[in-house]
Scaffold this motif. Structure first.
Motif, mmCIF file in Angstrom:
data_model
loop_
_atom_site.group_PDB
_atom_site.id
_atom_site.type_symbol
_atom_site.label_atom_id
_atom_site.label_comp_id
_atom_site.label_asym_id
_atom_site.label_seq_id
_atom_site.Cartn_x
_atom_site.Cartn_y
_atom_site.Cartn_z
ATOM 1 N N UNK A 236 0.818 -1.209 0.000
ATOM 2 C CA UNK A 236 0.000 0.000 0.000
ATOM 3 C C UNK A 236 0.854 1.262 0.000
ATOM 4 N N UNK A 237 1.949 1.228 0.769
ATOM 5 C CA UNK A 237 2.849 2.385 0.788
ATOM 6 C C UNK A 237 3.521 2.590 -0.575
ATOM 7 N N UNK A 238 3.954 1.481 -1.190
ATOM 8 C CA UNK A 238 4.591 1.596 -2.498
ATOM 9 C C UNK A 238 3.610 2.080 -3.560
ATOM 10 N N UNK A 239 2.347 1.626 -3.464
ATOM 11 C CA UNK A 239 1.336 2.079 -4.413
ATOM 12 C C UNK A 239 0.998 3.547 -4.165
ATOM 13 N N UNK A 240 0.970 3.948 -2.888
ATOM 14 C CA UNK A 240 0.621 5.332 -2.564
ATOM 15 C C UNK A 240 1.641 6.319 -3.119
ATOM 16 N N UNK B 166 5.500 3.844 -6.467
ATOM 17 C CA UNK B 166 6.584 2.915 -6.753
ATOM 18 C C UNK B 166 6.093 1.630 -7.401
ATOM 19 N N UNK B 167 4.826 1.315 -7.207
ATOM 20 C CA UNK B 167 4.224 0.129 -7.820
ATOM 21 C C UNK B 167 2.863 0.518 -8.383
ATOM 22 N N UNK B 168 2.410 -0.187 -9.422
ATOM 23 C CA UNK B 168 1.072 0.106 -9.962
ATOM 24 C C UNK B 168 -0.018 -0.383 -9.012
#
Length: 330
Positions: A264-268, A271-273
């Motif tokens: 969730x942090x990476x998506x926020x 960094x990730x789709x």
């Protein structure tokens, strides 16, 4: 813009300055004075506050604990949530937090013979009288002396829906909505002077009109009486309240708040789709569905095996009876 200016000029009115000095300011001054007097009289009638009963406080806090667990259980891990859930359900089932656990199945007596209930009801009636009498006198005074007065114009435009609220007692359809009548000025002061009372009397004062109106609907008890009394003022069966809360706990679903937190942090932060998070959520739903179906299958298999075992246990007896019959015929 020109049409609006013409409309304002047509609806322009000149108020006598004496209305401000002898109607507007006196109404506000009288309401402030009455609120201060009512606060001190209510304090005198209430007397010394009573100490809270330990067992009643324990009932209230137990219900609050269950409500907090249902509302904020996502902040706990799954094991901690289930442990607290099982403990509270068992405690509510056994009546561990009841004031009198031995009397939970006994019939209730007459509530009017309970001194605590009668005293609480009398306190509520006193508070209601201290709210009804002054407001009735002030409203009658305004209706008698200042009926039909237009006191002030608000410095901002309003829609037509505010006309019935701001122009009570002035039956006209052509007046601009921003003009305020004497009766509406009373209601505006009734609900708008709370900050003034807080500044003069401090927080928790007894001149709060909104709190008094809520107390009138609950016989003066309100939330201060706790869950021991219903909104109508009648004592509640706390055993039924606890059993109802136990059912709410049993059907409460837990979802760990830190589940997939890294994704969730990476998506926020881009960094990730977002599709990665959606795929993980779908996989979790499928896993939960398969787990529930496996549990049902296991339960069905256990039931069928137990039934087959019982049938097998009865089979030797039937076989022996058939052999006995054959030997008799022979």
């Amino acid at each position: 813009m020109g049409a609006w200016t013409v409309l304002q000029e047509r609806q322009a009115m000149l108020l006598d300055p004496a209305i401000r000095d002898w109607v507007l300011i006196p109404i506000m001054f009288v309401m402030v004075l009455v609120g201060i007097v009512r606060h001190h009289v209510t304090v005198l009638l209430s007397g010394t506050p009573k100490k809270a009963d330990l067992k009643s406080a324990r009932e209230t806090k137990a219900l609050q604990r269950a409500g907090i667990l249902r509302a904020f259980g996502s902040h706990l891990p799954s094991q901690a949530f289930e442990t607290r859930k099982v403990y509270l359900c068992e405690a509510f089932e056994k009546g561990r937090y009841l004031k009198d656990p031995d009397a939970k199945n006994k019939p209730k007596g007459n509530v009017m013979q309970d001194p605590a209930y009668v005293e609480t009801m009398m306190d509520g009636m006193k508070k209601n009288m201290m709210n009804i009498v002054p407001q009735t006198v002030i409203m009658g005074w305004i209706n008698f002396f200042f009926s039909g007065f237009v006191l002030i114009k608000l410095p901002f435009p309003l829609t037509i829906r505010f006309k019935s609220m701001l122009q009570r007692g002035v039956e006209t359809s052509d007046m601009d909505v921003s003009w305020v009548s004497s009766l509406s000025w009373y209601f505006l002061n009734l609900f708008g002077l709370q900050s003034v009372f807080t500044l003069i009397l401090g927080s928790g004062h007894a001149a709060d009109a909104m709190r008094d109106m809520q107390a009138m609907s609950t016989m003066g008890m309100g939330a201060a009486a706790g869950p021991q009394y219903s909104p109508t003022g009648q004592p509640q069966d706390m055993n039924k309240v606890f059993l109802s809360e136990r059912e709410n706990l049993e059907i409460a679903e837990h979802e760990w708040g830190l589940d997939n937190v890294e994704t969730r942090l990476l998506v926020k932060y881009g960094k990730k789709p977002r599709e990665v998070l959606l795929q993980q959520q779908e996989a979790k739903k499928k896993r939960l569905t398969s787990t529930s179906s496996t549990t049902k299958t296991t339960t069905t298999t256990t039931t069928s095996s137990s039934s087959s075992t019982s049938n097998a246990s009865f089979q030797p007896a039937s076989v022996s009876m058939a052999r006995a019959k054959k030997s008799k015929r022979a």
